[in-house]
Scaffold this motif. Structure first.
Motif: not given
Lengths: 341, 354
Positions: B37-49
């Motif tokens: 996100x522009x605000x500074x969050x990085x969302x990680x999606x484990x593709x198993x889930x």
């Protein structure tokens, strides 16, 4: 109208800080940042100066002037601002404003034109005002030597005359007279050590069509008989002022104008004089229209819109102001008069 | 691709987060996707889930906002740049690691990997320079210097070249040489804001500030102009076979023909779009004849390039997901990931069902 106002409010205000080297831009910037401690700003600078800047987000850029590919030499924008502002608008709720501190020799026109040209910047931000910080102690010499310094004064919405404690009253008067001769429309404030109430420099709406021609204090007053030519007539006036190669011309007309003819004439004027026209502003009274029309241009880039209905007791008139170099006053005046319906 | 109509229901997953998604990427080993996100969050999606959004998690790699996101040289990881002028390595399960500090904003990062995942390259823009790294960050391999700030860059398909765009032109660089790495300058007056390279390196195309595209035939530098867009073209993508260049910037997806003499003298074709909306982002599938397109109103379409068959990604009641601001196939095209202005993260599994 309410909806439009709302959208305008949500746009991020951008303040541009110009001024010759050593005029006190960074001191003023730090004052804004510390006094507005409950507000968050993104600050764009060109090379950190010796003075530090006290802010979380400082973006260091190279001032890059890009010509548009339409071949017009005055249609220039700031490429660095296009890139940086387009990143900042993706998190517009993170700050209350953006301040751009320019280098001492910067030309304000490409900055302003960036806000006309780039659609995303235009949609998400609004250029609030161009401020020029002027060092009272050195300004006379600077104006003799630098066309850039003259341009900054001619272009500004607000001039902040700094370091007035270093000059005498007589000199101060001469300085103010010279500045007013370059830009008769400008709001002029004196300050010491960049000390100024912030409501004089923030949230001004200097490029807001709705506020076109509200900043200048005395330029258009009808009974102004100072040191200038006066072509007084019962219902139209022309005033002009010269200073350091830049002149301000103001035109006023009581009789309603033909909107179509005005638009045709204005586009010819901008084609012909655009390169030399720093800023143009106007409020116009078109025949068969209940609303007043506001107009502004930076060089050849122009915008205009109906801004509000004329009030019942309001004296309708058209007022137009040009600031630029080498302007042909006679032809401007005659052209304007030919627009009378 | 036998059950096209309810892709989202059967194969999709979504979650709303805070902020505007500005970039997304899937790791080289297809174990993780990441959304910045522009605000500074990085969302990680484990593709198993993929189908269990509660297992997706957030990290904040920078002080302040994120500017760019790309795959890391580490097969499972990512690289981000941010307001704090740093480049940070994110390996899921480990603490983010600061790789380097720049003087200026690192405005864009791109990465390349060979098919086997053995060789890797990362390049990024800071100011007027491109920094190129190979296999690790211990030493910069080459610095490409430009006359003005670099607006965009891209690796060639085989990773041996980088194309860059800037004011008044574009340049093709060799990534194999430490010095004398400039292959050729392509000059055209004006502000070039984005660049793509034909998959067989037949042409270089840039998007311009003035809503036009400009192209050069690489063999002889012949100029091509592609114009007629109502807005700025922010996204360009060549089809896998190099026959078509798909573009955003108009109501329909606009495709320029790059065969039979095109695009010179050939009008573009218009794929279906969303009436009254505007295409904002496109990505061609890495092997099928298909383009994914995201629109201003939040619509997402998968469109067959030759048969013009349209598969809308139907999000059901989630109507106001906002402009599509990030959209990307993974390297083999088995996963499509999407991010939006209002913070929707969307993943669609396109793999053949066993």
């Amino acid at each position: 109208m309410v909806e439009l106002d709302q959208i305008e409010k949500e746009k991020i205000p951008v303040t541009v800080l110009t001024g010759y080297l050593g005029a006190g831009k960074t001191t003023l910037l730090n004052r804004i940042l510390t006094q507005q401690h409950d507000k968050k700003y993104a600050v764009i600078v060109n090379e950190y100066g010796e003075l530090g800047i006290d802010n979380d987000l400082i973006i260091d850029v190279d001032e890059e002037i890009f010509e548009m590919s339409n071949g017009c030499v005055c249609c220039t924008i700031r490429g660095d601002l296009v890139r940086i502002l387009n990143k900042l608008i993706k998190r517009r709720n993170r700050f209350d404003g953006i301040i751009i501190e320019t280098t001492g020799l910067a030309d304000p026109a490409p900055i302003a034109q960036t806000f006309f040209v780039d659609e995303d910047i235009r949609k998400n931000t609004r250029l609030d005002a161009v401020l020029a910080v002027v060092d009272a102690h050195h300004v006379m010499k600077t104006l003799d030597e630098s066309k850039e310094a003259v341009n900054q004064i001619a272009f500004a919405d607000v001039i902040l005359l700094n370091k007035i404690d270093l000059v005498g009253q007589k000199d101060l008067k001469a300085i103010k007279k010279r500045i007013r001769a370059i830009n008769r429309m400008v709001a002029l404030y004196e300050m010491e050590r960049s000390n100024i109430p912030l409501d004089k420099i923030l949230e001004l709406g200097g490029f807001d069509l709705k506020k076109a021609l509200t900043l200048e204090p005395d330029f258009l007053s009808i009974h102004d008989h100072d040191d200038h030519d006066d072509h007084d007539d019962h219902d139209h006036q022309v005033h002009h002022y010269h200073g350091d190669g830049v002149m301000s011309i103001s035109l006023m007309e009581i009789k309603a104008l033909d909107g179509r003819r005005f638009n045709m004439w204005m586009s010819t004027v901008l084609q012909k004089f655009g390169k030399d026209l720093l800023r143009t502003k106007g409020i116009l009274n078109f025949s068969h229209e209940d609303q007043c029309f506001a107009f502004q241009a930076v060089h050849m880039m122009a915008e205009g819109d109906y801004i509000r209905p004329w009030k019942i007791n309001e004296k309708r008139s058209s007022k137009l102001v040009f600031i630029g170099r080498n302007l042909d006053e006679k032809s401007l005046r005659e052209g304007f008069l030919r627009c009378v319906a | 691709m036998n059950q096209p109509l309810q892709l989202m229901e059967s194969r999709g997953s979504l979650r709303k987060v805070e902020g505007t998604i500005i970039a997304c990427a899937t790791s080289w080993d297809d174990q993780y996707s990441a959304f910045a996100t522009a605000d500074g969050d990085l969302w990680i999606v484990p593709l198993n889930y993929l189908h269990d959004p509660d297992q997706w998690y957030r990290i904040q790699p920078h002080e302040g906002g994120i500017l760019s996101l790309s795959q890391d040289m580490n097969c499972s990881g990512f690289i981000t740049s941010g307001d704090d002028n740093t480049l940070v390595r994110i390996v899921p399960g480990q603490e983010p690691q600061k790789i380097l500090q720049s003087k200026r904003w690192i405005e864009k990062i791109v990465s390349w990997s060979d098919k086997e995942g053995k060789q890797k390259k990362i390049a990024f823009i800071t100011g007027k320079e491109i920094y190129l790294y190979k296999d690790d960050f211990t030493e910069v391999f080459a610095i490409f210097e430009h006359s003005s700030s670099v607006s965009d860059l891209t690796f060639s398909l085989d990773g041996t070249k980088i194309a860059s765009s800037y004011y008044n032109g574009a340049t093709l660089w060799s990534t194999d040489h430490k010095e004398n790495h400039k292959i050729k300058d392509f000059v055209w007056k004006g502000s070039h804001i984005g660049v793509v390279l034909h998959p067989r390196e037949e042409a270089l195309v840039t998007s311009m500030q003035d809503h036009d595209l400009h192209g050069w035939r690489i063999s002889d530098g012949h100029n091509m102009r592609m114009s007629g867009y109502p807005t700025k073209v922010k996204s360009l993508s060549f089809s896998a076979d190099g026959k078509w260049l798909s573009t955003s910037g108009a109501e329909p997806v606009v495709l320029w023909k790059f065969f039979d003499g095109g695009p010179i003298g050939k009008p573009p074709i218009e794929l279906p779009g969303i009436p009254g909306s505007c295409c904002m982002i496109v990505d061609c599938h890495p092997s099928y004849d298909m383009v994914a397109a995201g629109f201003l109103d939040g619509s997402i379409l998968l469109i067959g390039i030759t048969d013009e068959k349209v598969i809308p990604i139907n999000l059901g009641s989630k109507k106001s997901i906002g402009e599509i601001t990030a959209l990307q196939f993974n390297k083999v095209g088995s996963l499509l990931i999407i991010g939006t202005e209002t913070g929707y993260i969307i993943l669609i599994d396109l793999a053949e069902k066993k």
